[in-house]
Design a protein around this motif. Sequence first.
Motif, PDB file in Angstrom:
ATOM      1  N   LYS A  10       0.849  -1.190   0.000  1.00  0.00           N
ATOM      2  CA  LYS A  10       0.000   0.000   0.000  1.00  0.00           C
ATOM      3  C   LYS A  10       0.882   1.237   0.000  1.00  0.00           C
ATOM      4  CE  LYS A  10      -4.007  -2.150   0.848  1.00  0.00           C
ATOM      5  NZ  LYS A  10      -5.059  -2.225  -0.147  1.00  0.00           N
ATOM      6  N   LYS A  11       0.338   2.305  -0.532  1.00  0.00           N
ATOM      7  CA  LYS A  11       1.039   3.574  -0.491  1.00  0.00           C
ATOM      8  C   LYS A  11       0.574   4.311   0.771  1.00  0.00           C
ATOM      9  CE  LYS A  11       2.052   7.467  -3.506  1.00  0.00           C
ATOM     10  NZ  LYS A  11       1.462   8.326  -4.532  1.00  0.00           N
ATOM     11  N   VAL A  12       1.498   4.543   1.670  1.00  0.00           N
ATOM     12  CA  VAL A  12       1.123   5.056   2.990  1.00  0.00           C
ATOM     13  C   VAL A  12       1.683   6.459   3.240  1.00  0.00           C
ATOM     14  CG1 VAL A  12       1.084   4.543   5.461  1.00  0.00           C
ATOM     15  CG2 VAL A  12       1.252   2.671   3.817  1.00  0.00           C
ATOM     16  N   LEU A  13       0.847   7.291   3.853  1.00  0.00           N
ATOM     17  CA  LEU A  13       1.286   8.620   4.273  1.00  0.00           C
ATOM     18  C   LEU A  13       1.132   8.720   5.794  1.00  0.00           C
ATOM     19  CD1 LEU A  13       2.105  11.591   3.442  1.00  0.00           C
ATOM     20  CD2 LEU A  13      -0.343  12.102   3.475  1.00  0.00           C
ATOM     21  N   MET A  14       2.188   9.178   6.459  1.00  0.00           N
ATOM     22  CA  MET A  14       2.098   9.346   7.912  1.00  0.00           C
ATOM     23  C   MET A  14       2.084  10.840   8.240  1.00  0.00           C
ATOM     24  SD  MET A  14       4.721   6.532   9.508  1.00  0.00           S
ATOM     25  CE  MET A  14       6.246   7.234   8.912  1.00  0.00           C
ATOM     26  N   ALA A  15       1.268  11.186   9.231  1.00  0.00           N
ATOM     27  CA  ALA A  15       1.241  12.588   9.655  1.00  0.00           C
ATOM     28  C   ALA A  15       1.234  12.636  11.170  1.00  0.00           C
ATOM     29  CB  ALA A  15       0.000  13.283   9.096  1.00  0.00           C
ATOM     30  N   SER A  16       2.092  13.470  11.741  1.00  0.00           N
ATOM     31  CA  SER A  16       2.105  13.634  13.192  1.00  0.00           C
ATOM     32  C   SER A  16       1.278  14.848  13.577  1.00  0.00           C
ATOM     33  CB  SER A  16       3.537  13.807  13.693  1.00  0.00           C
ATOM     34  OG  SER A  16       3.495  14.206  15.048  1.00  0.00           O
ATOM     35  N   LEU A  17       0.302  14.617  14.445  1.00  0.00           N
ATOM     36  CA  LEU A  17      -0.529  15.723  14.929  1.00  0.00           C
ATOM     37  C   LEU A  17      -0.082  16.146  16.321  1.00  0.00           C
ATOM     38  CD1 LEU A  17      -4.085  14.334  14.021  1.00  0.00           C
ATOM     39  CD2 LEU A  17      -2.301  15.122  12.502  1.00  0.00           C
ATOM     40  N   ASP A  18       1.128  15.705  16.686  1.00  0.00           N
ATOM     41  CA  ASP A  18       1.603  15.965  18.043  1.00  0.00           C
ATOM     42  C   ASP A  18       2.326  17.306  18.102  1.00  0.00           C
ATOM     43  OD1 ASP A  18       2.638  16.015  20.557  1.00  0.00           O
ATOM     44  OD2 ASP A  18       3.536  14.019  20.482  1.00  0.00           O
ATOM     45  N   VAL A  19       1.621  18.302  18.577  1.00  0.00           N
ATOM     46  CA  VAL A  19       2.266  19.608  18.738  1.00  0.00           C
ATOM     47  C   VAL A  19       2.573  19.870  20.212  1.00  0.00           C
ATOM     48  CG1 VAL A  19       1.157  20.547  16.692  1.00  0.00           C
ATOM     49  CG2 VAL A  19       0.048  20.815  18.900  1.00  0.00           C
TER      50      VAL A  19
END
Lengths: 373, 486
Positions: free
Chosen positions: B130-139
Motif C-alpha cells: 500500500k502507499k502510505v502517508l504518515m502525519a504527526s498531529l503531536d504539537v
Amino acid sequence: MKRFGWRKNRPQSGQDVLPGEDHAPPAPLPGESLPEDPAPTEAAPVAARAETSLAAQEPPAPEKKGWFSRLKSGLSRSTGALSEGVSGIFTRARLDQERLDELEDVLIQADLGVDVAMEITEALASERFDKEISPQEVREFLAGHIADILEPVAAPLRIERDRDEPFVILVVGVNGTGKTTTIGKLGNWLQGEGYRVMLGAGDTFRAAAIEQLQIWGERLNVPVIAREPGADAAGLAYDAVEKAREAGADVLLIDTAGRLQNKSGLMDELRKIKRVLGKLDADAPHAVLLVLDATTGQNAISQVEVFQEVAGITGLVMTKLDGTARGGILVAVARKFDLPIHAIGIGEGIGDLRPFDAQQFAQALTGAEAAGE
Amino acid sequence: MFDTLSDRLSGVFDKLRKQASLNEKDVDTAMREVRRALLEADVALPVARDFIAKVREKAVGQDVVKSVTPGQMVVKIVHDHLVEMLGAESVGIDLAAAPPVPILMVGLQGSGKTTSTAKLAARFQKRERKKVLMASLDVQRPAAQEQLRVLGEQTGVATLPIVAGQMPVDIAKRAMEAAKLGSYDIVMLDTAGRTHVDEALMSEVAVIREASKPHETLLVADSLTGQDAVNVAQRFNERVPLTGIVLTRIDGDGRGGAALSMRAVTGCPIKAIGVGEKIEDLEDFHPERIAGRILGMGDVVSLVEKASEHVELEKAEKLVKKMEKGTFDLEDLADQLAQMRKMGGVQGLLGMLPGVGKMKNQMAAAGLDDKLIKRQEAIVSSMTPEERRKPKLLNGSRKRRVAAGSGTTVPEVNRLLKMHRQMSDMMKKAGKKGGKGMLGGMPGLPGGAALPPGMQLPPGMNLPSGVNAPGGLPPLPPGFLPGGKK
C-alpha cells in the motif's frame, strides 16, 4: 559564564534541591521562556540542530496554581475513586472479614500490589477487627500506614556543592516513562535554585530524541551536548562531562535511551555508560535517577530491581501522576527497596515537577486530607 | 513463594485426593489462587472478578480427565477461558475502505504511538503493497513531529511535511487532502499523547476524529500498565470509539494483564503487538501467548513452535510408528537426547512448560541437567549399532566397555538402560491408548489439542525416573507424550 545565560546566585554548599514549596523557582512561563539567542555552539558541537520552528510548538502556558493544589487535583482524580471506595465500604460499621476483603480490593486497584494491600488490611484488622469504624477513620489509618512506609524514602535530591567538578546526574528508565521531559523540568528547577545546568543528549537511539532535548535546552537557555543520532552513548556521556567541566557547569543532566530491563544488551550499554563516566571523575555519575511511569503496574518492581543492579540507581522520580493512575506501586517499591523518592511529575509543563512528600502523597492517595477539610 | 499459577495450584491440590470431578470447595480454593495470579499480572480487579465468576461456573462439576491432576484441570479451564476472552481468533487491521483509508492512533503519553505508527505504516507498505502517508498531529511534545519524519525517512514511508504552528485538526485535514491528491491508500494519523482526564485534549482528539473520519481508531497501550488500564481504555473508548488496540512493549517482562483488562472493557480486539524497538518488531496478537504469560504458565505455544522448528517431522512420524509397535530403541533415545539439547536443554525447555516449576526443582536436586544429557548421549554413542538396536545384548563386559568408552560408570549405563525400558513401556501403552488418558488435553494449548507429532518431549521428560529422583516426580502434565492424533 554569563554568555550561557546562567544565573549567578549560586546557592550555599550542601543545599538540598527540590526542598519544598518555598524554594520553588520563579519559573518563567514556558511560553515566555524561549531564549532570544540560540545556545552557543562552541560548547555544544551539534547543538541548535533543531529548527526554531520546532521550539515554537510550545504547549500553551498552564495556569498557575499552588503546587499542592495541583498535586491534589492531579491525584484527586485517582484519589476520588480510592476514597469513594473506602466510603462505600465503611459507613460506620463493624469491621468484618468481608469488609477487610473489600478494602484490600480497593488498595489493589490503586496498584499497591497484593502483598502490600494484604499487609495494610492485616494491620488494620489487628487493631480494629470486630470494632466499629467510620470511613474517615479508615482513611486516616490508611494514610498513616502508607505515610509510614513512604516517610523513610522521601528525600530531596542532594547536589553536593563543595566540589569543583560538575555534579553528574544520569537519568534512566524503560521506554516512554518520561525521562527527557523530566530532565527538562529538573533542569528548570535546578536553574531556579541557581545552579548552572548543562544537558547531555545520551538518547542517541530514538528518532528525534536529541532534538527533543535540544528544544528543552533552548527553553532553559542551557547548552546541550549532543552527537549525531546513532553515536555511541557512552562516548557522548564522556564528551558531556568534559564539556561541563570546561564550562564550569554545576550540574550535568544526562539523558539515556529508554530500555526494557530484560534486554541484557541494552543494560550492558548502560553499564558501559556508567563505567565511562567514572573515567573522568571517579565519583560520577553522582546520582542515577530511575524514572517510573505512574501507570505502570507490578512490573515497576522488576524495573527498580534490575536498574538498581545494573546502574546503581540512587533515587526515583515518578511521572504521569496527573492521570487517573494512582501511583500506588510507589508504596510497594518503597516497601521493598530502600531507595529515595525525589520528585513526582504531574503534567507536561516545565513547572510540573514536585518534590515528593510522603504525608501529602499518602493523604492525597487515600483522600484522608480531603475528607478532613 | 510460588512463581506461577500452575505451581500454586499444584500446591493447593497436592493435599486433595484425586476425584472424578471438581467439587465446589476445590474450585473455590483454586479460584483464590487464580485471582491472585490475575492481580499480580496486573489484570484490573473488576475484570478479574468477572473472569473468576465465569470460570468458577465452568469448572464446578467438570470431569477431571484421567491422569491429570485437578490442579492441571483447573489451569486448563482457566487458560481456555482466558484465551476465549482475549479473543480466540486474531483480528487484523481492516484496510477495506475507499482510499485513502485513515487510521487514527491515540493513547497516553509514552505508550509508543509514534513508533507503532511507523511500524504499522512500514508493514502496510511492505506487506500489503500500500502507499502510505504518515502525519504527526503531536504539537505537544517537543520534536514529536520530527521523530515521525525521521522514522519515515528510515522506513521509506512518506510523511506529511511539517508546517510549524499548525493545529492538530488542521494537520489532519491537510493530511487527508494530501493523501487524496497524492493517491495514497492509507493515512496514518499519529496524535499527541494525552491523559484521558485532560478535557481539552480529549475534546481535541474527538474533533480530529470528526474531521478525519478514521476507518480504524487504535488505542496504543503499554502492556506494562497496571490497574489503570480499565480507566484509560474506557475513557478513550467513550470519547473516540475505538476499533482496536495495539499493545506495546510485549518484549518486556511484564505479565501483560492490561491486555485482558482493555479487551474486556472495550470489547475491542488487540490487533497488533509491539515486540521490540526495531521497525519490523510488530506482530499479530496470539491470545494463547498472553494467556500463558498472565497465568505465569510459560509459553507453551513458543515451546511447540520451537520444537517443531528443530525436530524433523519425518523422524517424528517414524518415532510415532515405532512407539506403536513398541520398537523404540536406544538409537531413538539418542535422537531424543540430541533434540532436547537443541531445544535449549532441560532448563530451557522446562522454563517454557507450564506446571513444571516444582518438577524443575526436583530435577535440579536429582542432578538432572544438561550435563547429564550429554553423558547419556556419550553412553549411547559408545555402543555398537547392534547394541543400540538390541539393548538386551549388553551384558556385564559390554557394559564395562561402554562405561569406559564414554567415561562413565556401569551403574550409569544401567540407569540409562532402565530409563529406556520404562520409556518404551510407557510408549507402548501410550501408542495403544492413542490420545486418551495420558494424552488428554495439554494445558496451555487451545481446545486441549494434543501436541503435534513433532513434539517429542516425553522421552526426555521421563529421564528422572532413571536417575532416582528423591521422592519421585509429580505426575507428568498431560499431553507430554507425543502422537495422540490418529
